[in-house]
Scaffold this motif. Sequence first.
Motif, mmCIF file in Angstrom:
data_model
loop_
_atom_site.group_PDB
_atom_site.id
_atom_site.type_symbol
_atom_site.label_atom_id
_atom_site.label_comp_id
_atom_site.label_asym_id
_atom_site.label_seq_id
_atom_site.Cartn_x
_atom_site.Cartn_y
_atom_site.Cartn_z
ATOM 1 N N ALA A 193 0.854 -1.203 0.000
ATOM 2 C CA ALA A 193 0.000 0.000 0.000
ATOM 3 C C ALA A 193 0.880 1.241 0.000
ATOM 4 N N LEU A 194 1.122 1.790 -1.168
ATOM 5 C CA LEU A 194 1.920 3.010 -1.268
ATOM 6 C C LEU A 194 1.058 4.228 -0.957
ATOM 7 N N PRO A 195 1.614 5.210 -0.252
ATOM 8 C CA PRO A 195 0.853 6.446 -0.028
ATOM 9 C C PRO A 195 0.640 7.188 -1.345
ATOM 10 N N LEU A 196 -0.417 7.969 -1.387
ATOM 11 C CA LEU A 196 -0.746 8.751 -2.576
ATOM 12 C C LEU A 196 -0.568 10.227 -2.254
ATOM 13 N N PRO A 197 0.622 10.769 -2.443
ATOM 14 C CA PRO A 197 0.866 12.169 -2.091
ATOM 15 C C PRO A 197 0.112 13.116 -3.015
ATOM 16 N N ALA A 198 -0.419 14.179 -2.428
ATOM 17 C CA ALA A 198 -1.116 15.217 -3.198
ATOM 18 C C ALA A 198 -0.092 16.239 -3.682
ATOM 19 N N ILE A 199 0.146 16.266 -4.968
ATOM 20 C CA ILE A 199 1.150 17.153 -5.551
ATOM 21 C C ILE A 199 0.458 18.350 -6.190
ATOM 22 N N PRO A 200 0.812 19.560 -5.820
ATOM 23 C CA PRO A 200 0.227 20.731 -6.495
ATOM 24 C C PRO A 200 0.711 20.821 -7.938
ATOM 25 N N SER A 201 -0.148 21.300 -8.804
ATOM 26 C CA SER A 201 0.219 21.404 -10.217
ATOM 27 C C SER A 201 1.322 22.430 -10.443
ATOM 28 N N GLN A 202 1.354 23.484 -9.624
ATOM 29 C CA GLN A 202 2.423 24.466 -9.679
ATOM 30 C C GLN A 202 2.916 24.733 -8.268
ATOM 31 N N LEU A 203 4.210 24.967 -8.145
ATOM 32 C CA LEU A 203 4.805 25.238 -6.838
ATOM 33 C C LEU A 203 6.082 26.030 -7.036
ATOM 34 N N ARG A 204 6.505 26.645 -5.960
ATOM 35 C CA ARG A 204 7.760 27.379 -5.998
ATOM 36 C C ARG A 204 8.864 26.490 -5.445
ATOM 37 N N VAL A 205 9.873 26.225 -6.263
ATOM 38 C CA VAL A 205 10.994 25.400 -5.852
ATOM 39 C C VAL A 205 12.044 26.289 -5.208
ATOM 40 N N GLN A 206 12.360 26.001 -3.972
ATOM 41 C CA GLN A 206 13.407 26.704 -3.231
ATOM 42 C C GLN A 206 14.261 25.651 -2.551
ATOM 43 N N GLY A 207 15.365 25.322 -3.180
ATOM 44 C CA GLY A 207 16.140 24.219 -2.645
ATOM 45 C C GLY A 207 17.598 24.278 -3.010
ATOM 46 N N ILE A 208 18.273 23.212 -2.640
ATOM 47 C CA ILE A 208 19.707 23.078 -2.876
ATOM 48 C C ILE A 208 19.922 21.939 -3.854
ATOM 49 N N PHE A 209 20.805 22.136 -4.801
ATOM 50 C CA PHE A 209 21.063 21.167 -5.869
ATOM 51 C C PHE A 209 22.269 20.319 -5.497
ATOM 52 N N ARG A 210 22.069 19.000 -5.466
ATOM 53 C CA ARG A 210 23.158 18.061 -5.160
ATOM 54 C C ARG A 210 23.366 17.136 -6.353
ATOM 55 N N THR A 211 24.614 16.904 -6.676
ATOM 56 C CA THR A 211 24.941 16.068 -7.829
ATOM 57 C C THR A 211 25.275 14.630 -7.451
ATOM 58 N N ASP A 212 25.773 14.407 -6.249
ATOM 59 C CA ASP A 212 26.123 13.052 -5.813
ATOM 60 C C ASP A 212 24.966 12.510 -4.986
ATOM 61 N N VAL A 213 24.011 11.860 -5.649
ATOM 62 C CA VAL A 213 22.780 11.426 -4.972
ATOM 63 C C VAL A 213 22.573 9.918 -5.062
ATOM 64 N N THR A 214 23.539 9.198 -5.588
ATOM 65 C CA THR A 214 23.403 7.748 -5.715
ATOM 66 C C THR A 214 24.473 7.060 -4.891
ATOM 67 N N GLY A 215 24.234 5.815 -4.570
ATOM 68 C CA GLY A 215 25.175 5.009 -3.813
ATOM 69 C C GLY A 215 25.151 3.581 -4.302
ATOM 70 N N LEU A 216 25.556 2.665 -3.425
ATOM 71 C CA LEU A 216 25.551 1.252 -3.770
ATOM 72 C C LEU A 216 24.119 0.769 -3.938
ATOM 73 N N LEU A 217 23.848 0.159 -5.070
ATOM 74 C CA LEU A 217 22.505 -0.310 -5.376
ATOM 75 C C LEU A 217 22.530 -1.814 -5.572
ATOM 76 N N LEU A 218 21.718 -2.515 -4.789
ATOM 77 C CA LEU A 218 21.592 -3.958 -4.898
ATOM 78 C C LEU A 218 20.201 -4.275 -5.449
ATOM 79 N N GLY A 219 20.152 -4.838 -6.619
ATOM 80 C CA GLY A 219 18.872 -5.158 -7.221
ATOM 81 C C GLY A 219 18.349 -4.025 -8.084
ATOM 82 N N ALA A 220 17.077 -4.147 -8.473
ATOM 83 C CA ALA A 220 16.445 -3.150 -9.341
ATOM 84 C C ALA A 220 16.192 -1.863 -8.581
ATOM 85 N N ASN A 221 16.309 -0.739 -9.275
ATOM 86 C CA ASN A 221 16.091 0.552 -8.638
ATOM 87 C C ASN A 221 14.616 0.942 -8.626
ATOM 88 N N VAL A 222 13.905 0.651 -9.706
ATOM 89 C CA VAL A 222 12.524 1.093 -9.860
ATOM 90 C C VAL A 222 11.586 -0.113 -9.861
#
Length: 296
Positions: free
Chosen positions: A176-205
């Motif tokens: 049972a996955l949650p169903l997040p309510a995503i607004p159609s438009q939003l203001r993005v205020q964040g920090i950009f990171r390029t190293d976001v992956t690590g050791l992956l065992l098995g399928a990702n998606v």
Amino acid sequence: MKVSAFGHCWVLRWPWVLAVLAVAAVPVGLSVWQWQRGEDKLATLARIAQWEREGAVGLARLAELHAPVGREAAGVATARTTPAQSGDSTRTLVEDRAAQGVPVTLDGMQLDFEARWIAPMVWLVDNRIVERQPGYDVVIAVEDVADARAAGSSGAAPRAALVNLGWIAAEGGRDALPLPAIPSQLRVQGIFRTDVTGLLLGANVEDHGRWPMRIQQAGPAQLAGWLAVPLAPGLIYQQQGSPFHVHYRPVVLPPERHRGYALQWGLIALAVIGVALAASARRLPAASREIAHEQS
């Protein structure tokens, strides 16, 4: 091999010496590793502070920095960027780096732009524990509204980016996955990171043909196949104004903590060697000490 000093002698047997050095090498390696982690954290904080001084930019500006051009082309691209999208200091950085042929490091960049959610794409990053409660990080794909409008008028393809909006609690079991309510438009205020992956065992998606999809990592390379537009080479972590719980911190442990750990492991290595020396030491007889004293 026998060594005498300070009224004691040590019989050095090479198997024993090698065993002690092998044991001491473990805390020495951990000490070096913790020190290096501290240096990496220090560099990350310095890079983020530098981007904060440069000011927040939009998605179009990020794309320009990701693909540096020559001085003349950079000047043309900069002229198309409004002051609201980019500060003068950032433009100077691009021009200087482009003229020198030095690539710009995007990690730590501050982003601020009005975004449109590319529906229905929602990914839930698995195994996120917040305040001892299991849940997911909500990741969506967005496009810059201003960039999309400019791309539409020029016929070029708009750009997209992945945004981590924050944490949502798990509901029920694994099926049972949650169903997040995503607004159609939003203001993005964040920090950009390029190293976001690590050791992956098995399928990702886990693709069951419906949204949202559960994933293990929010890597742009793995998720770009669902998008028909260019994707930014990293992940934006929303820092404020999110409908979900924002918990991301660029640096969890400060560099001083890692240096403290490095010192502790270094002292443990010295203690191992000291204990080994103490255990192998033998006190010289009085006659041997007198002979050694007369020879000296």
